[in-house]
Design a protein around this motif. Sequence first.
Motif, PDB file in Angstrom:
ATOM      1  N   UNK A  78      22.698  17.583 -15.974  1.00 46.85           N
ATOM      2  CA  UNK A  78      22.246  18.945 -16.051  1.00 46.85           C
ATOM      3  C   UNK A  78      23.284  19.658 -16.906  1.00 46.85           C
ATOM      4  N   UNK A  79      24.699  19.544 -16.806  1.00 47.75           N
ATOM      5  CA  UNK A  79      25.600  19.759 -17.504  1.00 47.75           C
ATOM      6  C   UNK A  79      25.531  19.600 -18.927  1.00 47.75           C
ATOM      7  N   UNK A  80      25.078  18.397 -19.570  1.00 48.06           N
ATOM      8  CA  UNK A  80      24.943  17.730 -20.676  1.00 48.06           C
ATOM      9  C   UNK A  80      23.606  18.357 -21.220  1.00 48.06           C
ATOM     10  N   UNK A  81      22.464  18.814 -20.489  1.00 43.27           N
ATOM     11  CA  UNK A  81      21.414  19.483 -20.820  1.00 43.27           C
ATOM     12  C   UNK A  81      21.563  20.808 -21.201  1.00 43.27           C
ATOM     13  N   UNK A  82      22.364  21.477 -20.349  1.00 43.65           N
ATOM     14  CA  UNK A  82      22.943  22.832 -20.650  1.00 43.65           C
ATOM     15  C   UNK A  82      23.504  23.121 -21.970  1.00 43.65           C
ATOM     16  N   UNK A  83      24.362  22.163 -22.561  1.00 41.62           N
ATOM     17  CA  UNK A  83      24.884  22.280 -23.629  1.00 41.62           C
ATOM     18  C   UNK A  83      23.930  21.884 -24.841  1.00 41.62           C
ATOM     19  N   UNK A 122      20.698  22.442 -24.608  1.00 42.76           N
ATOM     20  CA  UNK A 122      19.485  23.061 -24.682  1.00 42.76           C
ATOM     21  C   UNK A 122      20.049  24.443 -25.493  1.00 42.76           C
ATOM     22  N   UNK A 123      21.390  24.694 -25.211  1.00 42.32           N
ATOM     23  CA  UNK A 123      21.852  25.882 -25.492  1.00 42.32           C
ATOM     24  C   UNK A 123      22.845  25.880 -26.845  1.00 42.32           C
ATOM     25  N   UNK A 124      22.694  24.961 -27.723  1.00 47.49           N
ATOM     26  CA  UNK A 124      23.540  24.880 -28.893  1.00 47.49           C
ATOM     27  C   UNK A 124      23.195  26.310 -29.495  1.00 47.49           C
ATOM     28  N   UNK A 125      22.107  26.501 -29.831  1.00 49.46           N
ATOM     29  CA  UNK A 125      21.728  27.697 -30.647  1.00 49.46           C
ATOM     30  C   UNK A 125      22.061  29.070 -30.285  1.00 49.46           C
ATOM     31  N   UNK A 126      22.334  28.944 -28.695  1.00 45.89           N
ATOM     32  CA  UNK A 126      22.712  30.165 -28.316  1.00 45.89           C
ATOM     33  C   UNK A 126      24.322  30.368 -28.136  1.00 45.89           C
ATOM     34  N   UNK A 127      24.900  29.199 -28.658  1.00 45.07           N
ATOM     35  CA  UNK A 127      26.491  29.204 -28.806  1.00 45.07           C
ATOM     36  C   UNK A 127      27.159  28.871 -27.396  1.00 45.07           C
ATOM     37  N   UNK A 128      26.399  28.113 -26.512  1.00 43.65           N
ATOM     38  CA  UNK A 128      26.942  27.818 -25.529  1.00 43.65           C
ATOM     39  C   UNK A 128      28.267  26.909 -25.549  1.00 43.65           C
ATOM     40  N   UNK A 129      29.221  27.191 -24.617  1.00 49.94           N
ATOM     41  CA  UNK A 129      30.460  26.456 -24.789  1.00 49.94           C
ATOM     42  C   UNK A 129      31.176  26.502 -23.553  1.00 49.94           C
ATOM     43  N   UNK A 130      31.597  25.298 -23.096  1.00 49.40           N
ATOM     44  CA  UNK A 130      32.249  25.069 -21.781  1.00 49.40           C
ATOM     45  C   UNK A 130      33.706  25.842 -21.597  1.00 49.40           C
ATOM     46  N   UNK A 131      33.883  26.515 -20.463  1.00 44.76           N
ATOM     47  CA  UNK A 131      35.250  27.154 -20.396  1.00 44.76           C
ATOM     48  C   UNK A 131      35.945  26.519 -19.190  1.00 44.76           C
ATOM     49  N   UNK A 132      37.334  26.693 -19.177  1.00 46.32           N
ATOM     50  CA  UNK A 132      37.818  26.174 -18.213  1.00 46.32           C
ATOM     51  C   UNK A 132      38.582  27.379 -16.999  1.00 46.32           C
ATOM     52  N   UNK A 133      39.198  26.556 -16.270  1.00 45.52           N
ATOM     53  CA  UNK A 133      39.923  27.521 -15.080  1.00 45.52           C
ATOM     54  C   UNK A 133      40.835  28.624 -15.707  1.00 45.52           C
ATOM     55  N   UNK A 134      41.259  28.360 -16.865  1.00 43.36           N
ATOM     56  CA  UNK A 134      42.128  29.695 -17.306  1.00 43.36           C
ATOM     57  C   UNK A 134      41.162  30.734 -18.072  1.00 43.36           C
ATOM     58  N   UNK A 135      40.148  30.339 -18.530  1.00 39.85           N
ATOM     59  CA  UNK A 135      39.564  31.344 -18.910  1.00 39.85           C
ATOM     60  C   UNK A 135      38.741  32.153 -18.075  1.00 39.85           C
ATOM     61  N   UNK A 136      38.450  31.445 -16.681  1.00 41.42           N
ATOM     62  CA  UNK A 136      37.857  32.270 -15.796  1.00 41.42           C
ATOM     63  C   UNK A 136      38.853  32.992 -14.907  1.00 41.42           C
TER      64      UNK A 136
END
Lengths: 948, 94
Positions: A782-787, A789-803
Amino acid sequence: MNHRLPPADGEVLDRTKALTFTWNGKKLEGFEGDTITSALMANGHHIIGRSMKYHRPRGVLTADFWDPNTTVQVGDEPNVRASHRKLEAGMQVVAQNVWPSLSFDIKAANGLVGRFLTAGFYYKTFMKPAALWPRYEHVLAKFAPGGEVDLDTPHGRYDKRFAHPDVVVAGGGPAGLSAAIAAAEAGSSVMLVEHEHHVGGHLLWGTEEDRARVADLTAAALAAGVEILTNSTVTGRYEDNWIAILQRNHPGVVERLIKARAKTLVVAAGTIERPYVFEGNDLPGVMTSGAVRRLITMYGVKPGKQAVVFSANESGEAAIDDLRRAGVSIARVVDALTGERIVSTKGSKKRVKEVLLEDGAKIKCDLVVTAVGWTTPTSLLNMAGDRPVYDADAARFFPSGAPDNVLATGGMVGDGSLDDLIEHGRVTGELAAGRAAVVRHRLQVATARAETVDEAEPGYLADERTPLDRWPHPELFRASTHGIVDYSEDVSSKDLYSAAAEGFDSVELIKRFTTATMGPSQGKLETVNTVAVLAQARGDSIGDVGTTVWRPPYAPISLGALAGRINEPTRLSVIQPWHEANGATPILAGQWVRPDHYGDPLSEVRNTRENVGIIDVTPLGKLDLQGPDVANLLSLLYTNKWMQLPIGSVRYGIMCAEDGVVLDDGVTARLDEEHYLMTTTSSGAARIWSWIEMWLQTERPEWQVHVTPVTTGLTSINIAGPKSRALLGRLTDIDLDNEAFPYMRVRQGLIAGIEQCIAWRIGFTGELSYEIHVPSGHGLAVWERLLAEGADLGVKPFGLEAQRIMRLEKGHFIVGQDTDGLSKAPVTGLDPLLKFDKDDWAGLPEVRWSLESGDHPVIVACQPDDRSIVPEEAAQILRSGTTEIVGRITSSRMSPTLERSICLAQVSKEFADAGTSLEVLLVDGRRITATVIEHHAHFDPEGERLRG
Amino acid sequence: MLLVPCPNCGPRNAADLSYNGESRPRPDPQTCSPEEWRTYLYLRDNPSGWLVESWYCSSGCRKHFTIERHTLTGELRTPILPGSKPGATKGSTK
Ligand SMILES: [Zn+2]
């Protein structure tokens, strides 16, 4: 100088294997089987170390584990017991506690000029003035005993083992061996622990027949299946026979700590020979009879040329025979049994030279051997509750009685022929096995299902052992002169007399005041002499003075053995391998290894605020709650209301402990009529599960709620940002329309083709966000699908610090960071969530009283007036211009969204109003000002983004 | 280390369990005085002798149960699950 005797029966040396080693840089040779000291003495080196306080030269006293003044440095290992440690090829052995050299030690002068290090020296001299402490420390450090620690030494490997023997036998002498054999033959599993390198006890340095008996007993023990551990010490006995065993010779590890749960403990620790107190009793060349017997018979070492033997018993007689056999001339036998006494010795700086007797005779010698009696090492029995009692006729302490599952045998409990000791051991072993069988049966009954244990409990065996005799022995503790009582701590009988005169006249006090018995031998050699000298000083009997309490450990344990392997498991989300492969910097948060960031947390924040980000929040605690009483439970544990939560809704709540302190927070969703999913903080997951169980089992047992922890059963991903709806919409059949699926609602459906996924809308980051929970087997997909499918939306993972930055921008507090163990619920400022019209909830009265008194700090959001300064977390907030602490910064970051520093703080209520200026003390001493803002949220206080 | 008889798991090392100690009845949160509530929170009899104390089998079956233990000798009497009668579960190991 070769002091090595010709090969003889009984030696433990392998003369075909010569070992080269160095002593203070000088190359020497010994044999396989030598201890370090036996090899040194064979080479003519009889000064092994210097005493701790006076730096007097010291040699071998007992030639076994307890030898007090033979600690040396071996390579990078300090404080090695040279009379115990076996020689190895290439050992670099260096004397400790000497400067500049072993034979000429400058600090020894202190012993000659004056005894300024008297009893209580440390207490008296360094009490005042306090200002001089640093200087004292500087001086004392030079005198500190012990070797040198090499900080670059690689960590050794240590290990632990858990064992469940029926019987543990402490001590591998004839009685212990015999007890082990008898117990094993009676059907017990037996562990025999011997702290020296060989079993056999005093038989090892006895006659040829003695050693033949050892061989027979050892063979019988092995045949009976006894597990024999040599060079291992039973260091402690704790409740319910929890036995700590330090094994020093397990292959591949430095030491191993065995934790054994024994059903019966047999203590067969034998006796320890006491040194005699007289002037010059610490000169090299003064030894116990056991020391010369071991050196001659086991190690083939000639301990001197001309000996005076002071003997009160058969051990002294045997030592005389051994000395003659070794070619040592006997200058004089001083027969204690006919009333003859040693008065004092004289020596050079290096060795004893002359003995003065009570009859006035002065006898030249280089060896003084004393055989003045025995100490019973009752430690393990004492740890089981036994209080030893002094027997004046036998001149030693005896055990008085331990619990039923602890039995003593052998020399500790009396005297007898070898056959007597072996017979006593045998009967003790049978008794131990019989009692162990009862315990074993009870354990089986208590552990197993009733149908699997059908046999009747074995009969309980009464202790019908015939006691061993107690042979008479003269009371010989101190001559007419004063001498050393505690060799490791340099405490003399004169010190004990003056301490007693100063009023430290109880044995527990004098021990602490003079440090007698507190050195590395832990009183094995010193305690009874200390008691005897104190009794003399008080004009009392030894029985009246009593003995000190023996506590674990029986022998020193290294910290490495206590620590064992580093064995801290970590938890990983199923996505963690992806994080690692994609440049995540890991951070350990509680037990979880999580991505702190993927390179640049600030750009992760910006991307989430502008486009869409996804974060793996699997560590979020998740509890599946089902049953008719879940709402009651939630209502009892959260401070707010839960009875009317509609199906499909999510609600936030805080939980308090019964003292009103904030325990945890999180959201809980109602999935169905009687089905809820609760989330907790990541670190609180296990605690809250236990908390719920406690309420359900003890306070509300009539409620029907089934609790299942599903933290790792579900992979949780938060999709946050203005384009999160667009992204999730490409993967799910759930209607994401704002009307159909508004903020704080939960929906179930298909995500990325996976059925039974849960999605809810919450707003920890402050953005429009969906938190999805998918069966963890599909989490990575699911994680990989989100990335993808959302490439054109600019999806990027973020970590604990950003949260953490985003939640701080939104002013959400974190339990345990912005609150602490004193923060009751009103501190959070979430007063609307505290519902006093409910009958009950955990912590209710304390929270009400706290609110009523108003006397509590509150969490506020504040912003440094200099927007570039980020105060340290935990920086103090002071009343302006004073040192009065009125609060502290609890969270602090640079906000990439606002391009300024932002904080949460806990402050006294008078500083909580918006616009208040706070004075913050930075770590570097600067004071800056920060202004309290109106809301907790620095960003989007109205929450328009997350509702959109 | 004490061997604690969990009614489900049998005797276990005390380190496998959590000690909740002597438990006090919970006062009515609506009517209790601060003294009553804080007695419930903090005050324990701590007797030298027989004590009914509660344990939580935190590394095992997760049952809360009480045992009667002599604090001086460590001797145990029959474990009791909350709500069950003394003697309903299996014996101690002493
Ligand atoms: Zn259990």
